[in-house]
Write a protein that holds these residues in place. Structure first.
Motif, PDB file in Angstrom:
ATOM      1  N   TRP A 158       5.103  -0.731  -6.982  1.00 59.97           N
ATOM      2  CA  TRP A 158       6.112  -1.788  -6.822  1.00 59.97           C
ATOM      3  C   TRP A 158       6.021  -2.725  -8.015  1.00 59.97           C
ATOM      4  CZ3 TRP A 158       4.924  -6.813  -3.926  1.00 59.97           C
ATOM      5  CH2 TRP A 158       6.028  -7.672  -3.956  1.00 59.97           C
ATOM      6  N   PHE A 159       7.143  -2.935  -8.692  1.00 58.51           N
ATOM      7  CA  PHE A 159       7.105  -3.611  -9.986  1.00 58.51           C
ATOM      8  C   PHE A 159       6.596  -5.039  -9.905  1.00 58.51           C
ATOM      9  CE2 PHE A 159       9.066  -6.285 -13.236  1.00 58.51           C
ATOM     10  CZ  PHE A 159       8.542  -5.695 -14.366  1.00 58.51           C
ATOM     11  N   ASN A 160       7.030  -5.801  -8.912  1.00 56.47           N
ATOM     12  CA  ASN A 160       6.697  -7.228  -8.876  1.00 56.47           C
ATOM     13  C   ASN A 160       5.453  -7.525  -8.038  1.00 56.47           C
ATOM     14  OD1 ASN A 160       7.398  -9.757  -9.951  1.00 56.47           O
ATOM     15  ND2 ASN A 160       8.292 -10.405  -8.009  1.00 56.47           N
ATOM     16  N   ARG A 161       4.598  -6.531  -7.880  1.00 58.61           N
ATOM     17  CA  ARG A 161       3.349  -6.742  -7.137  1.00 58.61           C
ATOM     18  C   ARG A 161       2.410  -7.632  -7.939  1.00 58.61           C
ATOM     19  NH1 ARG A 161       3.256  -2.274 -10.082  1.00 58.61           N
ATOM     20  NH2 ARG A 161       1.393  -1.686 -11.252  1.00 58.61           N
ATOM     21  N   ASP A 162       1.528  -8.340  -7.235  1.00 55.11           N
ATOM     22  CA  ASP A 162       0.418  -9.000  -7.917  1.00 55.11           C
ATOM     23  C   ASP A 162      -0.532  -7.941  -8.452  1.00 55.11           C
ATOM     24  OD1 ASP A 162       1.376 -11.536  -7.321  1.00 55.11           O
ATOM     25  OD2 ASP A 162       0.149 -11.749  -5.513  1.00 55.11           O
ATOM     26  N   ARG A 163      -1.145  -8.218  -9.575  1.00 51.47           N
ATOM     27  CA  ARG A 163      -2.121  -7.282 -10.159  1.00 51.47           C
ATOM     28  C   ARG A 163      -3.546  -7.758  -9.857  1.00 51.47           C
ATOM     29  NH1 ARG A 163       3.214  -6.154 -11.167  1.00 51.47           N
ATOM     30  NH2 ARG A 163       3.465  -4.583 -12.790  1.00 51.47           N
ATOM     31  N   PHE A 164      -4.399  -6.823  -9.436  1.00 50.05           N
ATOM     32  CA  PHE A 164      -5.810  -7.131  -9.217  1.00 50.05           C
ATOM     33  C   PHE A 164      -6.635  -6.253 -10.146  1.00 50.05           C
ATOM     34  CE2 PHE A 164      -9.921  -6.128  -7.239  1.00 50.05           C
ATOM     35  CZ  PHE A 164     -10.454  -7.404  -7.136  1.00 50.05           C
ATOM     36  N   VAL A 165      -7.438  -6.889 -10.981  1.00 52.45           N
ATOM     37  CA  VAL A 165      -8.276  -6.166 -11.940  1.00 52.45           C
ATOM     38  C   VAL A 165      -9.741  -6.427 -11.605  1.00 52.45           C
ATOM     39  CG1 VAL A 165      -8.891  -5.885 -14.365  1.00 52.45           C
ATOM     40  CG2 VAL A 165      -6.515  -6.369 -13.732  1.00 52.45           C
TER      41      VAL A 165
ATOM     42  N   PRO B  86       0.801  -1.221   0.000  1.00 53.58           N
ATOM     43  CA  PRO B  86       0.000   0.000   0.000  1.00 53.58           C
ATOM     44  C   PRO B  86       0.839   1.278   0.000  1.00 53.58           C
ATOM     45  CG  PRO B  86      -0.894  -1.591   1.560  1.00 53.58           C
ATOM     46  CD  PRO B  86       0.426  -2.132   1.107  1.00 53.58           C
ATOM     47  N   LYS B  87       2.054   1.218   0.539  1.00 47.22           N
ATOM     48  CA  LYS B  87       2.916   2.404   0.581  1.00 47.22           C
ATOM     49  C   LYS B  87       3.716   2.582  -0.708  1.00 47.22           C
ATOM     50  CE  LYS B  87       1.382   3.358   4.591  1.00 47.22           C
ATOM     51  NZ  LYS B  87       0.340   4.420   4.666  1.00 47.22           N
TER      52      LYS B  87
ATOM     53  N   PHE C  70      -5.649   6.293 -13.786  1.00 48.58           N
ATOM     54  CA  PHE C  70      -4.928   7.572 -13.716  1.00 48.58           C
ATOM     55  C   PHE C  70      -5.445   8.479 -12.608  1.00 48.58           C
ATOM     56  CE2 PHE C  70      -8.240   7.739 -16.958  1.00 48.58           C
ATOM     57  CZ  PHE C  70      -9.004   8.812 -16.537  1.00 48.58           C
ATOM     58  N   GLU C  71      -6.520   8.079 -11.954  1.00 47.65           N
ATOM     59  CA  GLU C  71      -7.099   8.893 -10.879  1.00 47.65           C
ATOM     60  C   GLU C  71      -6.725   8.379  -9.495  1.00 47.65           C
ATOM     61  OE1 GLU C  71      -8.721  11.613 -10.746  1.00 47.65           O
ATOM     62  OE2 GLU C  71      -9.544  11.982 -12.735  1.00 47.65           O
ATOM     63  N   THR C  72      -6.629   7.058  -9.349  1.00 44.16           N
ATOM     64  CA  THR C  72      -6.531   6.460  -8.021  1.00 44.16           C
ATOM     65  C   THR C  72      -5.397   5.445  -7.965  1.00 44.16           C
ATOM     66  OG1 THR C  72      -8.974   6.562  -8.038  1.00 44.16           O
ATOM     67  CG2 THR C  72      -7.919   5.438  -6.183  1.00 44.16           C
ATOM     68  N   PRO C  73      -4.251   5.801  -7.344  1.00 41.05           N
ATOM     69  CA  PRO C  73      -3.180   4.815  -7.180  1.00 41.05           C
ATOM     70  C   PRO C  73      -3.690   3.555  -6.469  1.00 41.05           C
ATOM     71  CG  PRO C  73      -2.373   7.006  -6.656  1.00 41.05           C
ATOM     72  CD  PRO C  73      -3.862   7.136  -6.849  1.00 41.05           C
ATOM     73  N   GLY C  74      -3.330   2.410  -7.008  1.00 43.41           N
ATOM     74  CA  GLY C  74      -3.849   1.133  -6.501  1.00 43.41           C
ATOM     75  C   GLY C  74      -4.830   0.507  -7.459  1.00 43.41           C
ATOM     76  N   VAL C  75      -5.403   1.319  -8.345  1.00 39.55           N
ATOM     77  CA  VAL C  75      -6.276   0.812  -9.402  1.00 39.55           C
ATOM     78  C   VAL C  75      -5.388   0.456 -10.590  1.00 39.55           C
ATOM     79  CG1 VAL C  75      -8.127   1.368 -11.029  1.00 39.55           C
ATOM     80  CG2 VAL C  75      -8.276   2.153  -8.657  1.00 39.55           C
ATOM     81  N   GLU C  76      -5.342  -0.819 -10.954  1.00 38.59           N
ATOM     82  CA  GLU C  76      -4.433  -1.277 -12.001  1.00 38.59           C
ATOM     83  C   GLU C  76      -4.936  -0.953 -13.404  1.00 38.59           C
ATOM     84  OE1 GLU C  76      -1.522  -2.405 -11.616  1.00 38.59           O
ATOM     85  OE2 GLU C  76      -1.422  -3.124  -9.548  1.00 38.59           O
TER      86      GLU C  76
ATOM     87  N   GLY D   1      18.511 -18.922 -10.268  1.00 37.26           N
ATOM     88  CA  GLY D   1      19.006 -18.235  -9.079  1.00 37.26           C
ATOM     89  C   GLY D   1      18.723 -16.749  -9.056  1.00 37.26           C
ATOM     90  N   ALA D   2      18.058 -16.216 -10.084  1.00 35.35           N
ATOM     91  CA  ALA D   2      17.742 -14.782 -10.137  1.00 35.35           C
ATOM     92  C   ALA D   2      16.366 -14.598 -10.769  1.00 35.35           C
ATOM     93  CB  ALA D   2      18.798 -14.023 -10.927  1.00 35.35           C
ATOM     94  N   THR D   3      15.319 -14.711  -9.938  1.00 36.50           N
ATOM     95  CA  THR D   3      13.946 -14.560 -10.413  1.00 36.50           C
ATOM     96  C   THR D   3      13.507 -13.122 -10.185  1.00 36.50           C
ATOM     97  OG1 THR D   3      13.475 -16.870  -9.859  1.00 36.50           O
ATOM     98  CG2 THR D   3      11.585 -15.421 -10.208  1.00 36.50           C
ATOM     99  N   LEU D   4      13.493 -12.343 -11.245  1.00 30.53           N
ATOM    100  CA  LEU D   4      13.154 -10.921 -11.140  1.00 30.53           C
ATOM    101  C   LEU D   4      11.662 -10.672 -11.326  1.00 30.53           C
ATOM    102  CD1 LEU D   4      16.087  -9.436 -13.277  1.00 30.53           C
ATOM    103  CD2 LEU D   4      15.998  -9.751 -10.801  1.00 30.53           C
ATOM    104  N   VAL D   5      11.034 -11.465 -12.162  1.00 29.21           N
ATOM    105  CA  VAL D   5       9.616 -11.264 -12.488  1.00 29.21           C
ATOM    106  C   VAL D   5       8.843 -12.505 -12.074  1.00 29.21           C
ATOM    107  CG1 VAL D   5       7.965 -10.735 -14.313  1.00 29.21           C
ATOM    108  CG2 VAL D   5      10.316  -9.848 -14.460  1.00 29.21           C
ATOM    109  N   ASP D   6       7.957 -12.352 -11.095  1.00 31.16           N
ATOM    110  CA  ASP D   6       7.218 -13.508 -10.582  1.00 31.16           C
ATOM    111  C   ASP D   6       5.984 -13.018  -9.834  1.00 31.16           C
ATOM    112  OD1 ASP D   6       6.403 -15.994  -9.701  1.00 31.16           O
ATOM    113  OD2 ASP D   6       7.821 -16.058  -8.034  1.00 31.16           O
ATOM    114  N   HIS D   7       4.947 -12.675 -10.564  1.00 26.16           N
ATOM    115  CA  HIS D   7       3.719 -12.227  -9.905  1.00 26.16           C
ATOM    116  C   HIS D   7       2.496 -12.777 -10.624  1.00 26.16           C
ATOM    117  CE1 HIS D   7       4.687  -8.990 -12.871  1.00 26.16           C
ATOM    118  NE2 HIS D   7       3.400  -9.091 -13.140  1.00 26.16           N
ATOM    119  N   TYR D   8       1.371 -12.722  -9.923  1.00 21.05           N
ATOM    120  CA  TYR D   8       0.109 -13.226 -10.451  1.00 21.05           C
ATOM    121  C   TYR D   8      -0.791 -12.066 -10.853  1.00 21.05           C
ATOM    122  CZ  TYR D   8       1.239 -17.914  -8.782  1.00 21.05           C
ATOM    123  OH  TYR D   8       1.833 -19.133  -8.603  1.00 21.05           O
TER     124      TYR D   8
END
Length: 323
Positions: free
Chosen positions: A60-67, A55-56, A111-117, A148-155
């Motif tokens: 964050w790039f590797n966050r899970d996305r909620f639509v 939330p802060k 574009f109005e509300t951070p947290g809205v994907e 040994g280097a997983t940079l992208v791993d989100h749902y």
């Protein structure tokens, strides 16, 4: 606040989501309370137990996305953002729901509300965008992840309703997702049999779950989705485990393919070396015969030619062995 002993913390959280939505909709005298009321349990199960986000740091790039594909039920999303600590949706913002200039418009706006994907509203748009997000995750993971280097791993999670599944664009996107095997795309379907025209029996009686199975999706049915939070969380975990299994299988297949390619390359290299050795042996044999003729005939010109050929043979040997 005094909570009745019979009221669990989970029930309190779910009802807080519901009644934030109800109060905001009643105050604005417009909006859609049905989806927040019905989907609060599944949204709580996902956001409280499984969704990886910050939330802060909403970007964050590797966050899970909620639509929220069913964007008309946006008070569900605003309640979740507020209750999980996003600065973008305060209690005052919720009081200004659907008012001009507020950060809580009648449909979610990225574009109005951070947290809205994703900006959603037109039915079917959200699930289609979610497929695009899942494609992006899969592509970036394939390009940048290394052992040994997983940079992208989100749902990517998407919540959709009957209206979304009635739209052709949703069918096309879901079919593509099945074709591509996007196991890290997880859809939660609010199958409440209601549209703005009334019960879905009026115009929409197909077996949606069978359709998604035909697309190649892993499908589960949670019978008590309106109340049974543990069952919802378990179903989502099972979907994630299925995705991990498929990813592991793909990784093994890729490794097997790579090993086969290496074996083919090694075999080809060995074959080429064998052919080169045979050619060198033939060349040395020809030099030896010429040398015998030059010695027997005492031919100076032929002896000079033999010396040049020997130098050439030595150069070929040196290049082949690196010595």
């Amino acid at each position: 606040m005094v909570v009745a002993p019979s009221t669990s913390v989970e029930s309190l959280c779910i009802n807080s989501i519901r009644f934030l939505a109800v109060d905001a909709i009643n105050k604005s005298n417009s909006g859609h309370p049905g989806l927040p009321m019905g989907c609060a349990p599944m949204a709580f199960a996902l956001w409280d137990k499984l969704l990886r986000h910050n939330p802060k740091n909403p970007r964050w790039f590797n966050r899970d996305r909620f639509v929220l594909s069913a964007g008309h039920g946006c008070m569900l999303l605003y309640a979740l953002l507020h209750l999980t600590g996003y600065d973008s949706v305060t209690l005052d913002d919720i009081k200004q729901f659907r008012q001009w200039g507020s950060r809580t418009p009648g449909h979610p706006e990225t574009f109005e509300t951070p947290g809205v994907e994703v900006t959603t509203g037109p039915l079917g748009q959200g699930i289609s965008n979610a497929v695009g997000l899942a494609i992006a995750e899969a592509h970036l993971a394939a390009k940048f992840n290394k052992p040994g280097a997983t940079l992208v791993d989100h749902y990517t999670y998407v919540l959709m309703g009957d209206g979304c599944n009635q739209e052709g664009v949703a069918s096309e996107a879901a079919s593509l997702a099945g074709h591509l095997g996007l196991g890290k795309l997880i859809a939660l379907y609010d199958d409440n049999h209601i549209t703005i025209d009334g019960n879905t029996a009026v115009s929409f009686t197909e077996d949606v779950l069978k359709r998604y199975e035909a697309y190649g999706w892993h499908v589960q049915h949670v019978a008590d989705g309106n109340t049974y939070v543990a069952a919802i969380a378990k179903a989502i975990e099972a979907a994630k485990e299925k995705a991990r299994e498929e990813t592991e299988a793909k990784a093994k297949a890729a490794a097997a393919k790579a090993n086969a390619a290496k074996a083919d390359k090694a075999a080809a290299t060995e074959e080429a070396k064998k052919a080169e050795d045979e050619a060198n042996a033939k060349f040395l044999g020809q030099i030896e015969r010429l040398e015998q003729i030059a010695t027997a005939t005492d031919n100076a010109e032929l002896k000079a030619k033999v010396s040049a050929l020997k130098a050439k043979a030595e150069l070929r040997r040196s290049l082949a062995t690196g010595g």
